[in-house]
Design a protein around this motif. Structure first.
Motif: not given
Length: 1250
Positions: A774-782
């Motif tokens: 999640a720290a590398q991909n800002n769409k992880a939570f979606v």
């Protein structure tokens, strides 16, 4: 049902049976007739089973029938009739009603009948009754087969059916609320069976060779006896508990205690020490209510965890078709004496009866001599007794009948059949799912037994298990079964217990497969692939010629005359000239009859044609179409001849007349499927990759939700599979899903989390990996909101595609484009062009495909159907040859019959374009040629040294192998021409653009820049200094072999570079060597799809050979070689600039190169200055000639000299002297280069062997 509501006649019949006085039953004189009347009444009962219910309410079986058979056994007719009546009365309710009724009224009747059956079962739990039945059965079995009457066999079967029916009655859950170790009605019934000795008779019937016909009845009774038992409980019955079992129970008890203490501690922290009357009100910050304010909580803090927005709302009703399937398994522990009796029964049954009985049942199932669904008893017996054998002193010999590949195949076939029935028979999907669960447990038990055999101390048993495992792992259907079941799991039809057994079976299979693969370097397995090929439909048959018809008629007429026009009885009576099922009336089917007669004559079936003629004359006598009634045989023969030579109208089949309208190019082709079976090397990790699918992961998560109710082994199986996906395959992103994280949160927050340490560790690992991601991909939570496929996981980890990348979006038609399309269509629709769509495509302002244009024209209403715009094939209008076309073909053949390519020249110049095959057939039919091979293209044989386009390699080939090569080329040409002659017009049309494109590619990419060659040679020099001369030579040989293969085959495919030696493998990992591969044009393997570098298919033969020349080793030590290298570099620089010279210059260049090489050997041997000067003088003219030769003809031979020197150093003195003499002979013989090429081929083969 009230007794007073009984039918009067029925009540009178029951009263005429007799009466019970104390323990003595007094029968009436009409007792036998009354029993027969009751049987007659039951035969005519209605759908509500009213007679059955009235007899059950009157307790006729308990008060009359059972006393009769116990006290009046000597009255054989009465005893037989009572047994027959009781078999009818105890019949299962499901058989009476067919299924569990959905209608409430019928369901009430169903439950009423079931309650009466339960009362019957309780009445049968008497030792006296089963003693009478066992004695009767024993007396009948004492009779020999010849002495038994038909009534005796019927009585044996009825007694077995009665026992079966009584054991089949289900338990009443409301009446029998007994705890474990307490005797239930079923236990009492089993004990009565045991005390009467009926169990010994059952074992005798199971093993007796003369009683094979009762095998299914025996197996069904045994399965019902062990209905509520488990093999583990029976194995441990009457034995002291082991220390391991006691330790396991202590751990479970300690776990429950810790969980209770943790919950109590959490409640203490939330609740104050003093009791308060006021619960208080709290504000939950961050949780919005209906308005904009936070939620106000009016309960104590200890209830906060149970807060939900759904409190107070009506429960949402789940539709019945979406409800989760419920488990129907009920397990209880019977009384100890019953378990001990059943344990001894199992031991004796396995020892004496199991193999024989299972063999008989299996044969009956295969030969379809059993009733419907009888295979379920076979599957249950296999599962139960093999599990009992594993726990009770495991002996493979007592279950050898079911330990075979045939059994695996039988179970796999049943699993597949049950799954198909679940999909088709959805009304009874629950029953099919239950049967599928039985088959799965049987498959699991087979795997457990094989695994147990693998751990045996006997070498023969271990070898047998290895043979079974190799067969299981080899066949594809056995490997794929668990993967298929996981993907197709549906919790609406399959219960949670099915999923548990499926997960445990998958875990066991993968563990066995992994262990099996570790002990072997390579495992070859079977692979099946569905091949789809297209075949053109032949709608109309070719009409036979007049000569063929004359020959056929001669054969048919001679056959009829020799037989005297006499027909066999089958032909005379069984022939029908019309089709009664046809929509065409019989009176109008005369033409079809004539066609049938004509087809029979053409197929040379004279008697059948004559019988059809006579049958048609009887059906249609009017008009004498088929002759008069009193026709003579000679007239019939003449009539058959007229029918044969008459052109009759044949109707086109409906299937060939109808064409699909959803396609644009309507080709009359059908797609055929065939399964291609091949063998491939098995990779366990690649097999595990197939489980990386959300359809497989989801069932595991469903089972993980009940982790607190699962056994520790089940939780371990789940964690191990998820570990394989997340850690072994590095696919932890498959578990990045909100429901999975919610479950992980529940596990981590469980007070008894210490008991699930494996799950806790895995959950922490996945969560830690997610937060790093999640720290590398800002769409992880979606991404948490969706289940992800392997492609989505790759996009998440490696980066997303840009908008529209890799996708083709159909452009919408604007009003202007539609107006333009309509205007162009109106202009050209009457122009008479053969294909109006091809005319409109280049005139449109926007680029559109043919499919888009045709589809939109139909949607706009410009044409009625896509059939109106069907693309006309080339040559489809040309059917017959006219006289002018035949004359033109004859003139062209006479003109080019002596040329090298007769057929090619004719195809180029003929006016009416036809396929190659049609022209060849026409030439043969006209008698212009006698053999197809005369029309094939002839390869030109060029004499040595005189070829205009001869390379150095071809020059060497001519001197040693010219004859063999020419023979091979002729055979290949014949095969190619035969293949080409079988292609139709479409193939020709499709091949021509491909050939032209290939030629264009060759012409545009023929030359390689001198800068690239310089860079390649510099890299080769660097790699030589690093000691990588061997891999460079191997790469050069690969390029040469690929060029030769592509020149011979004429087809370019990517060729993998497979390093077979450690030196080459190390070089493939060297960055400098990889840079050389990139420069040469060799493609690196794609991620996850390929393992080897590949020679690109875009490299032509010339390019490959030029690149191979540029890889020649660079020599810097010898002075004589330095001059050769300078000449080589100059020649290479001039290659890209100079054009090809004439034939004489090329031949002179080759001779000069050979001469220079011979002089170099001379200079190496002689040390005087005069020979050196002569050698240098002889090389100078060759340098001037080398500047003019083309790249393809200027192969530098310095590497050959180096190889020769290296070969000389490796030879022994005797061989070296022979080699020196061969060098001397090289100076005199002009064919010496052939020897040098032969040594180079040998070095290539040695490199391949290494």
């Amino acid at each position: 049902m009230d007794l007073f509501m009984m039918n009067c006649e029925l009540l009178a019949t029951c009263s005429a049976l007799g009466y019970l006085e104390g323990d003595v039953y007094h029968k009436e004189p009409d007792c036998l007739e009354s029993v027969k009347d009751l049987i007659r009444y039951l035969r005519h009962e209605d759908d509500t089973r009213d007679i059955r219910q009235q007899l059950g309410a009157g307790q006729i079986l308990q008060n009359d029938l059972l006393p009769i058979i116990t006290q009046h056994t000597q009255d054989k007719p009465l005893f037989d009739a009572c047994i027959r009546l009781m078999v009818n009365l105890t019949q299962p309710a499901l058989l009476c009603f067919g299924k569990v009724p959905d209608d409430p009224a019928f369901r009430h009747h169903f439950l009423q009948v079931t309650s009466y059956l339960q009362a019957y079962k309780e009445a049968f739990a008497d030792e006296k009754i089963f003693t009478v039945l066992s004695e009767t059965l024993y007396n009948l079995l004492q009779l020999d087969w010849e002495q038994r009457a038909e009534e005796d066999n019927l009585l044996i079967e009825r007694v077995l059916l009665l026992v079966r029916n009584v054991l089949h009655v289900p338990a009443d859950p409301y009446e029998e609320k007994n705890v474990d170790d307490d005797a239930s009605v079923h236990d009492k019934l089993l004990w009565a069976v045991h005390m009467s000795g009926l169990d010994d008779l059952l074992k005798f019937l199971a093993c007796a060779q003369s009683e094979q016909q009762w095998s299914f009845h025996i197996l069904e009774i045994i399965s019902l006896m062990f209905r509520d038992q488990t093999p583990e409980l029976l194995v441990n019955a009457g034995q002291m508990r082991s220390a391991q079992e006691k330790q396991k129970d202590m751990q479970e008890l300690e776990l429950l205690r810790q969980k209770e203490l943790a919950e109590k501690r959490s409640r203490t922290l939330l609740r104050g020490s003093r009791h308060s009357r006021f619960r208080g009100s709290y504000v939950i910050e961050g949780l919005k209510s209906v308005g904009e304010k936070d939620v106000i909580f009016h309960h104590g803090l200890h209830n906060y965890k149970n807060y939900s927005h759904d409190v107070g709302k009506p429960v949402r009703r789940v539709p019945k078709r979406k409800q989760v399937a419920q488990d129907s398994e009920s397990r209880r522990r019977s009384a100890l004496n019953v378990r001990l009796f059943l344990r001894e029964f199992c031991i004796d049954f396995l020892e004496n009866c199991y193999n024989r009985l299972m063999y008989l049942v299996k044969e009956g199932l295969i030969r379809e001599r059993a009733q419907q669904h009888d295979e379920t008893y076979y599957l249950w017996a296999l599962t139960f007794f093999m599990a009992f054998n594993r726990g009770q002193n495991f002996r493979p010999d007592v279950v050898s009948e079911t330990m075979s590949i045939r059994t695996f195949h039988f179970i796999e076939k049943n699993i597949t059949n049950y799954y198909e029935m679940i999909l088709t028979d959805k009304s009874d999907a629950t029953s099919w799912s239950r049967r599928m669960h039985l088959a799965l447990k049987a498959y699991q038990e087979l795997l457990l037994t094989v695994n147990e055999m693998d751990r045996s101390k006997d070498e023969n048993i271990r070898h047998s298990s290895s043979v079974i495992k190799s067969n299981i792992f080899y066949l594809m259907e056995f490997r794929e079964i668990f993967l298929t079941l996981l993907r197709k799991f549906d919790e609406r039809m399959q219960p949670r217990s099915f999923l548990r057994d499926l997960v445990e079976s998958t875990h066991l299979f993968l563990r066995m497969l992994e262990r099996f693969c570790k002990g072997r370097n390579n495992l070859v397995v079977q692979k099946r692939r569905v091949k789809r090929r297209k075949r053109s439909k032949k709608s109309l048959q070719t009409e036979p010629s007049t000569e063929d018809l004359e020959q056929t008629w001669q054969i048919v007429s001679q056959e009829l005359i020799s037989s005297g026009f006499q027909l066999s009885e089958s032909l005379a009576e069984g022939v029908v000239p019309f089709d009664a099922a046809s929509e065409t009336p019989v009176s109008e089917q005369r033409t079809e009859a004539l066609v049938k007669i004509q087809d029979c004559i053409i197929s040379r079936s004279g008697p059948e044609a004559l019988s059809l003629l006579r049958a048609a004359r009887a059906v249609w006598p009017e008009g004498e179409t088929f002759g008069s009634v009193d026709v003579e045989p000679e007239e019939e023969l003449e009539l058959l001849k007229q029918i044969l030579f008459t052109k009759l109208p044949r109707s086109v089949p409906l299937d060939s007349a109808l064409e699909e309208e959803d396609g644009v190019e309507l080709e009359e082709e059908e797609e055929l499927e065939s399964v291609a079976v091949s063998e491939t090397e098995f990779n366990f990790l690649d097999f595990i990759k197939r489980f990386a699918n959300p359809a497989v992961v989801r069932p595991y998560i469903v089972l993980l939700r009940t982790y607190s109710q699962n056994s520790s082994h089940t939780n371990h199986c789940i964690a191990r599979m998820l570990h394989r996906l997340a850690v072994d395959l590095k696919m932890e992103a498959l578990l990045y899903q909100l429901s999975v994280f919610s479950l992980f949160n529940k596990i981590l927050g469980d007070p008894a989390a210490a008991a699930y340490q494996e799950l806790v560790t895995f959950a922490k690992y996945v969560l830690n990996r997610f937060f790093v991601f999640a720290a590398q991909n800002n769409k992880a939570f979606v991404e948490l909101l969706f289940w992800k496929t392997v492609g989505a996981v790759r996009e998440m980890t490696e980066g997303y595609h840009k908008d529209g990348e890799g996708t083709k979006k159909k452009g919408k038609w604007t009003p202007e484009e539609e107006e333009q399309l309509q205007r162009l269509y109106e202009e050209h629709k009457d122009s008479g062009v053969p294909d109006i769509v091809e005319t409109l495509l280049p005139l449109l302002s926007s680029s559109r495909t043919r499919r888009d244009v045709v589809t939109h024209m139909v949607s706009m209403g410009l044409v009625d159907s896509v059939k109106d715009l069907k693309k006309e094939r080339k040559g489809t209008r040309i059917v017959l040859w006219t006289e002018e076309q035949e004359q033109e073909l004859q003139v062209l053949f006479e003109e080019f019959k002596d040329s090298d390519d007769v057929l090619g020249n004719i195809l180029k110049r003929i006016t009416a374009k036809r396929s190659r095959a049609r022209i060849v057939d026409k030439i043969l039919s006209m008698g212009l040629a006698s053999d197809r091979r005369d029309l094939y293209k002839k390869r030109q044989r060029r004499p040595p040294g005189r070829s205009a386009g001869m390379t150095e390699e071809e020059f060497f080939d001519v001197t040693g192998e010219s004859q063999e090569k020419d023979m091979d080329y002729e055979e290949e040409d014949e095969e190619e021409e035969e293949d080409k002659s079988e292609q139709d017009d479409e193939d020709d049309d499709e091949d021509q653009p491909a050939i032209s494109a290939r030629r264009g590619q060759k012409s545009t990419s023929r030359n390689i820049s001198s800068e690239k060659i310089h860079s390649v040679r510099n890299m080769v020099q660097t790699l030589q200094q690093q000691g990588l001369s061997g891999p460079v030579l191997w790469l050069q040989n690969c390029l040469n072999r690929t060029a030769d293969d592509r020149e011979e085959d004429g087809v370019s495919h990517p060729v993998a570079l497979v390093p077979l030696t450690e030196e080459n493998e190390d070089a493939m990992e060297n960055r400098a060597f990889q840079k050389l591969l990139h420069t040469v044009g060799i493609r690196a393997p794609s991620d996850g799809q390929e393992s080897f570098w590949r020679i690109s298919a875009s490299l032509s033969v010339d390019q490959l050979r030029k690149l191979a020349v540029s890889l020649d080793p660079v020599e810097t030590e010898a002075e004589g070689d330095s001059e050769g290298n300078q000449d080589t570099s100059r020649a290479v620089e001039m290659e890209a600039e100079e054009e090809e010279d004439n034939q004489d210059l090329r031949a002179q260049a080759l001779r000069a190169l050979l001469l220079s090489r011979q002089r170099k050997h001379t200079s190496a041997e002689s040390k005087d200055s005069t020979s050196c000067e002569g050698s240098s003088d002889s090389v100078e003219p060759s340098d001037r000639i080398e500047k003019r030769i083309s790249k393809k003809r200027s192969r530098v031979l310095d590497d050959d000299d180096e190889d020769d020197q290296r070969d000389i150093s490796d030879l022994d003195p005797l061989s070296r002297s022979q080699f020196d003499r061969s060098l001397d002979s090289d100076r005199e013989s002009p064919a010496a280069p052939a020897k040098r090429r032969y040594k180079r081929v040998l070095s290539d083969e040695e490199d391949e062997d290494n």
